[in-house]
Design a protein around this motif. Sequence first.
Motif, short mmCIF file in Angstrom:
data_model
loop_
_atom_site.label_atom_id
_atom_site.label_comp_id
_atom_site.label_asym_id
_atom_site.label_seq_id
_atom_site.Cartn_x
_atom_site.Cartn_y
_atom_site.Cartn_z
N GLY A 51 1.93 8.84 -5.76
CA GLY A 51 3.20 9.38 -6.22
C GLY A 51 4.41 8.58 -5.81
O GLY A 51 5.54 8.95 -6.17
N ARG A 52 4.24 7.49 -5.05
CA ARG A 52 5.38 6.67 -4.63
C ARG A 52 5.47 5.45 -5.52
O ARG A 52 4.48 4.91 -5.99
CB ARG A 52 5.19 6.23 -3.17
N ARG A 53 6.70 4.98 -5.78
CA ARG A 53 6.93 3.78 -6.57
C ARG A 53 7.40 2.66 -5.65
O ARG A 53 8.13 2.90 -4.68
CB ARG A 53 8.00 4.03 -7.64
N PRO A 54 6.97 1.42 -5.93
CA PRO A 54 7.45 0.31 -5.09
C PRO A 54 8.94 0.11 -5.24
O PRO A 54 9.56 0.50 -6.23
CB PRO A 54 6.64 -0.89 -5.61
N ALA A 55 9.54 -0.53 -4.23
CA ALA A 55 10.98 -0.76 -4.26
C ALA A 55 11.37 -1.71 -5.37
O ALA A 55 12.46 -1.62 -5.92
CB ALA A 55 11.44 -1.30 -2.89
N SER A 56 10.47 -2.66 -5.73
CA SER A 56 10.79 -3.60 -6.79
C SER A 56 10.84 -2.94 -8.15
O SER A 56 11.42 -3.49 -9.08
CB SER A 56 9.76 -4.73 -6.81
N ALA A 57 10.21 -1.76 -8.30
CA ALA A 57 10.22 -1.10 -9.60
C ALA A 57 11.52 -0.37 -9.87
O ALA A 57 11.79 0.02 -10.99
CB ALA A 57 9.05 -0.12 -9.69
N THR A 58 12.33 -0.14 -8.85
CA THR A 58 13.61 0.55 -9.00
C THR A 58 14.70 -0.49 -9.21
O THR A 58 14.97 -1.31 -8.34
CB THR A 58 13.92 1.39 -7.76
N LYS A 73 0.85 -1.18 0.00
CA LYS A 73 0.00 0.00 0.00
C LYS A 73 0.89 1.24 0.00
O LYS A 73 1.62 1.50 0.96
CB LYS A 73 -0.91 0.01 1.23
N LEU A 74 0.84 1.97 -1.09
CA LEU A 74 1.70 3.13 -1.25
C LEU A 74 0.88 4.39 -1.27
O LEU A 74 -0.31 4.38 -1.63
CB LEU A 74 2.50 3.01 -2.56
N ARG A 75 1.52 5.46 -0.90
CA ARG A 75 0.88 6.76 -1.02
C ARG A 75 0.93 7.23 -2.46
O ARG A 75 1.75 6.76 -3.24
CB ARG A 75 1.57 7.77 -0.10
#
Length: 231
Positions: free
Chosen positions: A85-92, A81-83
Amino acid sequence: MEATSLQLFVLNQRTLTQWFNRRESTQEISVLTQGLAAEDHIVVASSQLPPPREKLDEAPSPSGLQHEFVLPPNRAGQAPKLRPGRRPASATVVQPVTAAAPLPVPAQLLSLNPGSTVMAAGHHRAAPPLAPHLTPATQVAPAPTAPASVSRFTERNRQRRAEEEATGSQKRKYVREVAFNKCSKCGQPKTKEFGHSRFGSATFCPSASGGKSLEQWLVEQRQLKKPGNPP
């Protein structure tokens, strides 16, 4: 009719016409079909039909190896559950940093004496009696970099500003001379410290309010802003 509990439907000309036409058609059919036997609607074949095919319990196995489908794992309900405008860590994607390999020394830059011995790429050890003789290396000019492409609007604005600077016809920069706007009724700054307030395009001045408080003035302004009230 007033004492009965029957519900009578409203009849019109169309309802009566439909009922009469339906009744006349039924009577006409019953008169014309007198003495005729009822037709059998079930069709019977004159000869014996072949027996029905038996249904197979399982489909026949194909020849050859069966392909095993590898499906991705089911990750239902595991999304973080992200706020907004935030990207998940797996996407980086983090690229691993690898050490740069040593650059080989070109042969034309160094001319070794006959007594020197080469130990490794990029390194040499000179013989004791003679020292390596360095030849002047030719300087290689860096390759020209292509200019960054800009839009035609940016190029036009840059050209316009350059022409204004060359001719000295630049627009005068706006400099605010006063820190606050003054009220035309009392001459004091229109700030909260001096009791002024703003609602839409109207301004509250305590000196010209006629004894009304700020809360009463806001109630009147909200009533005027309601739809249906005259401006």
